[in-house]
Design a protein around this motif. Sequence first.
Motif, PDB file in Angstrom:
ATOM      1  N   THR A 188      53.288  26.950  61.935  1.00 47.00           N
ATOM      2  CA  THR A 188      54.166  28.117  62.375  1.00 47.00           C
ATOM      3  C   THR A 188      54.365  28.013  63.816  1.00 47.00           C
ATOM      4  OG1 THR A 188      53.568  29.666  60.707  1.00 47.00           O
ATOM      5  CG2 THR A 188      54.696  30.508  62.676  1.00 47.00           C
ATOM      6  N   ARG A 189      55.554  27.798  64.282  1.00 44.88           N
ATOM      7  CA  ARG A 189      56.083  27.630  65.891  1.00 44.88           C
ATOM      8  C   ARG A 189      55.814  29.006  66.432  1.00 44.88           C
ATOM      9  NH1 ARG A 189      57.746  22.605  67.491  1.00 44.88           N
ATOM     10  NH2 ARG A 189      56.766  21.122  66.101  1.00 44.88           N
ATOM     11  N   LEU A 190      55.467  29.312  67.722  1.00 44.98           N
ATOM     12  CA  LEU A 190      55.394  30.691  68.327  1.00 44.98           C
ATOM     13  C   LEU A 190      55.885  30.341  69.503  1.00 44.98           C
ATOM     14  CD1 LEU A 190      51.761  32.029  67.655  1.00 44.98           C
ATOM     15  CD2 LEU A 190      53.727  32.285  65.987  1.00 44.98           C
ATOM     16  N   GLY A 191      56.080  31.360  70.273  1.00 45.96           N
ATOM     17  CA  GLY A 191      56.795  31.018  71.672  1.00 45.96           C
ATOM     18  C   GLY A 191      55.612  30.452  72.524  1.00 45.96           C
ATOM     19  N   GLY A 192      56.115  30.034  73.683  1.00 48.15           N
ATOM     20  CA  GLY A 192      55.694  29.197  74.545  1.00 48.15           C
ATOM     21  C   GLY A 192      54.731  28.002  74.386  1.00 48.15           C
ATOM     22  N   GLY A 193      55.568  27.344  73.097  1.00 49.23           N
ATOM     23  CA  GLY A 193      54.945  26.139  72.809  1.00 49.23           C
ATOM     24  C   GLY A 193      53.520  26.222  71.860  1.00 49.23           C
ATOM     25  N   TYR A 194      53.161  27.512  71.629  1.00 47.55           N
ATOM     26  CA  TYR A 194      52.092  27.757  70.849  1.00 47.55           C
ATOM     27  C   TYR A 194      52.653  27.429  69.180  1.00 47.55           C
ATOM     28  CZ  TYR A 194      49.803  29.774  74.864  1.00 47.55           C
ATOM     29  OH  TYR A 194      49.277  30.009  76.156  1.00 47.55           O
ATOM     30  N   PHE A 195      51.341  27.172  68.585  1.00 45.68           N
ATOM     31  CA  PHE A 195      51.745  27.122  67.043  1.00 45.68           C
ATOM     32  C   PHE A 195      50.300  27.560  66.399  1.00 45.68           C
ATOM     33  CE2 PHE A 195      50.050  23.025  68.239  1.00 45.68           C
ATOM     34  CZ  PHE A 195      49.210  22.489  67.237  1.00 45.68           C
ATOM     35  N   THR A 196      50.444  28.277  65.016  1.00 39.14           N
ATOM     36  CA  THR A 196      49.430  28.606  64.122  1.00 39.14           C
ATOM     37  C   THR A 196      49.124  27.571  63.144  1.00 39.14           C
ATOM     38  OG1 THR A 196      50.533  30.200  62.871  1.00 39.14           O
ATOM     39  CG2 THR A 196      49.056  30.702  64.936  1.00 39.14           C
ATOM     40  N   LEU A 197      48.062  27.111  63.101  1.00 37.43           N
ATOM     41  CA  LEU A 197      47.665  26.118  61.769  1.00 37.43           C
ATOM     42  C   LEU A 197      47.075  26.496  60.649  1.00 37.43           C
ATOM     43  CD1 LEU A 197      48.700  22.882  61.303  1.00 37.43           C
ATOM     44  CD2 LEU A 197      46.393  22.478  62.122  1.00 37.43           C
ATOM     45  N   GLU A 198      47.607  26.989  59.368  1.00 43.71           N
ATOM     46  CA  GLU A 198      46.738  27.406  58.303  1.00 43.71           C
ATOM     47  C   GLU A 198      46.416  26.334  57.294  1.00 43.71           C
ATOM     48  OE1 GLU A 198      48.740  30.892  56.893  1.00 43.71           O
ATOM     49  OE2 GLU A 198      50.112  30.923  58.715  1.00 43.71           O
ATOM     50  N   LEU A 199      44.935  26.324  57.026  1.00 45.02           N
ATOM     51  CA  LEU A 199      44.439  25.428  56.338  1.00 45.02           C
ATOM     52  C   LEU A 199      43.801  26.049  54.980  1.00 45.02           C
ATOM     53  CD1 LEU A 199      42.590  23.429  58.956  1.00 45.02           C
ATOM     54  CD2 LEU A 199      44.878  22.941  57.961  1.00 45.02           C
ATOM     55  N   GLU A 200      43.575  25.359  53.711  1.00 49.17           N
ATOM     56  CA  GLU A 200      43.009  25.840  52.652  1.00 49.17           C
ATOM     57  C   GLU A 200      42.215  24.771  52.117  1.00 49.17           C
ATOM     58  OE1 GLU A 200      43.932  28.372  48.628  1.00 49.17           O
ATOM     59  OE2 GLU A 200      45.494  27.867  50.200  1.00 49.17           O
ATOM     60  N   ALA A 201      40.908  25.009  51.771  1.00 52.98           N
ATOM     61  CA  ALA A 201      40.124  24.333  50.993  1.00 52.98           C
ATOM     62  C   ALA A 201      40.246  24.223  49.515  1.00 52.98           C
ATOM     63  CB  ALA A 201      38.610  24.409  51.522  1.00 52.98           C
ATOM     64  N   ASP A 202      39.464  23.674  48.863  1.00 46.99           N
ATOM     65  CA  ASP A 202      39.402  23.878  47.488  1.00 46.99           C
ATOM     66  C   ASP A 202      38.578  25.005  46.942  1.00 46.99           C
ATOM     67  OD1 ASP A 202      41.272  21.695  46.743  1.00 46.99           O
ATOM     68  OD2 ASP A 202      39.652  20.376  46.818  1.00 46.99           O
ATOM     69  N   ALA A 203      37.607  25.547  47.654  1.00 47.31           N
ATOM     70  CA  ALA A 203      36.559  26.700  47.493  1.00 47.31           C
ATOM     71  C   ALA A 203      36.395  27.408  48.651  1.00 47.31           C
ATOM     72  CB  ALA A 203      35.355  25.987  46.624  1.00 47.31           C
ATOM     73  N   PRO A 204      35.855  28.471  48.659  1.00 49.47           N
ATOM     74  CA  PRO A 204      35.474  29.365  49.734  1.00 49.47           C
ATOM     75  C   PRO A 204      34.422  28.484  50.536  1.00 49.47           C
ATOM     76  CG  PRO A 204      35.469  30.778  47.799  1.00 49.47           C
ATOM     77  CD  PRO A 204      35.677  29.310  47.350  1.00 49.47           C
ATOM     78  N   THR A 205      34.570  28.657  51.911  1.00 52.03           N
ATOM     79  CA  THR A 205      33.785  27.960  52.880  1.00 52.03           C
ATOM     80  C   THR A 205      32.849  28.808  53.857  1.00 52.03           C
ATOM     81  OG1 THR A 205      35.334  27.804  54.674  1.00 52.03           O
ATOM     82  CG2 THR A 205      35.745  26.333  52.909  1.00 52.03           C
ATOM     83  N   PRO A 206      31.876  28.103  54.447  1.00 48.62           N
ATOM     84  CA  PRO A 206      31.168  28.993  55.484  1.00 48.62           C
ATOM     85  C   PRO A 206      31.901  29.525  56.560  1.00 48.62           C
ATOM     86  CG  PRO A 206      30.027  26.962  54.633  1.00 48.62           C
ATOM     87  CD  PRO A 206      31.372  27.039  54.224  1.00 48.62           C
ATOM     88  N   VAL A 207      33.179  28.752  56.692  1.00 50.50           N
ATOM     89  CA  VAL A 207      34.062  29.371  57.906  1.00 50.50           C
ATOM     90  C   VAL A 207      34.401  31.027  57.601  1.00 50.50           C
ATOM     91  CG1 VAL A 207      35.845  29.099  59.249  1.00 50.50           C
ATOM     92  CG2 VAL A 207      34.710  27.069  58.601  1.00 50.50           C
ATOM     93  N   ALA A 208      34.489  31.149  56.391  1.00 52.07           N
ATOM     94  CA  ALA A 208      34.883  32.680  56.101  1.00 52.07           C
ATOM     95  C   ALA A 208      34.008  33.637  57.009  1.00 52.07           C
ATOM     96  CB  ALA A 208      34.846  32.783  54.631  1.00 52.07           C
ATOM     97  N   ALA A 209      32.768  33.208  57.152  1.00 51.83           N
ATOM     98  CA  ALA A 209      31.639  34.288  57.668  1.00 51.83           C
ATOM     99  C   ALA A 209      31.702  34.005  59.246  1.00 51.83           C
ATOM    100  CB  ALA A 209      30.278  33.885  56.890  1.00 51.83           C
ATOM    101  N   ALA A 210      32.424  33.378  59.871  1.00 53.47           N
ATOM    102  CA  ALA A 210      32.711  32.952  61.315  1.00 53.47           C
ATOM    103  C   ALA A 210      32.494  34.241  61.954  1.00 53.47           C
ATOM    104  CB  ALA A 210      33.569  31.935  61.571  1.00 53.47           C
ATOM    105  N   ARG A 211      31.791  34.149  63.193  1.00 53.41           N
ATOM    106  CA  ARG A 211      31.636  35.157  64.037  1.00 53.41           C
ATOM    107  C   ARG A 211      32.741  35.065  65.223  1.00 53.41           C
ATOM    108  NH1 ARG A 211      26.941  38.447  64.142  1.00 53.41           N
ATOM    109  NH2 ARG A 211      27.549  39.004  66.339  1.00 53.41           N
ATOM    110  N   PRO A 212      33.475  35.819  65.597  1.00 52.01           N
ATOM    111  CA  PRO A 212      34.401  35.858  66.765  1.00 52.01           C
ATOM    112  C   PRO A 212      33.670  34.928  67.819  1.00 52.01           C
ATOM    113  CG  PRO A 212      34.583  37.942  65.976  1.00 52.01           C
ATOM    114  CD  PRO A 212      33.561  37.395  65.303  1.00 52.01           C
ATOM    115  N   GLY A 213      34.293  34.014  68.201  1.00 50.25           N
ATOM    116  CA  GLY A 213      33.841  33.016  69.350  1.00 50.25           C
ATOM    117  C   GLY A 213      33.176  31.823  68.746  1.00 50.25           C
TER     118      GLY A 213
END
Length: 267
Positions: A14-39
């Motif tokens: 998804t393109r945002l303003g200022g040249g930024y974009f968000t990239l959304e990804l999906e794996a085949d199963a839940p991943t450890p990233v779901a428990a990531a802390r901010p930072g």
Amino acid sequence: MSAAQFEARVTANTRLGGGYFTLELEADAPTPVAAARPGQFVMLRGAWGRELLNPRAFSVLHAEGPRLAILAKPYGLGTRRMQSLRPGDPMTVTGPLGVGFPDPSADIRDLLVAGGVGLPPLHLQARVAAAAGLAGHQELFYGGRDRSDLVMLDDFAAWDIATQLATEDGSLGVRGRVTDALRPRLARARDTGERVRILSCGPTPMLAAVRHLGLEHGVETLLCLEENMACGFGVCLGCAVPVHGPKPYRYCCTDGPVFDARQVRWP
């Protein structure tokens, strides 16, 4: 929390303003990233063959179950390639990696100071705080060159996070840099005895200025540093950070990217 390497596919770019974009990804199963802390961050690599051997590091914007998202802006060949990815394109993900911010708390007010692509850790901190009923203990200070640099503001409004904006051209919020908005807030906390801490992520010159203000006011200041990384887990030793103490350097990928401002040995 252990990191893992897994395959995922692009579900949205998804393109945002200022040249930024968000990239959304999906794996085949839940991943450890779901428990990531901010930072914390992930290393991403597309199916680019030998042209781009090294993955790229990105802070986690949000993650749940098998899904995760990052915010990026094209700076080099890797991010330009990522900007052109389409739904269904494959990516290899390694994460979550690194040390994140502390949990939001009802005992302290977090001043979230963001600039540029440094927004994701603070966006995730605000998301976590709002889900825990602690939105009132968060304030966002967000700066950019002009109004197009300030993205995803609707999320903070939806979470009822108090927000102060700054643009160098004055097109939105305070005219000046984000530290021009932060400075009077720190003075007010000092005068009233309010307990605050600074959580910040953004370009290194901004972090240096935030560090100076935090130390000047005696406020706990945690910096999420932006360094070039080739591996993400302490093998290449390319992300050395000068620090105070018996060891002159620590590494952004394994010891950080979040560091106490008092540790960092900057001029």
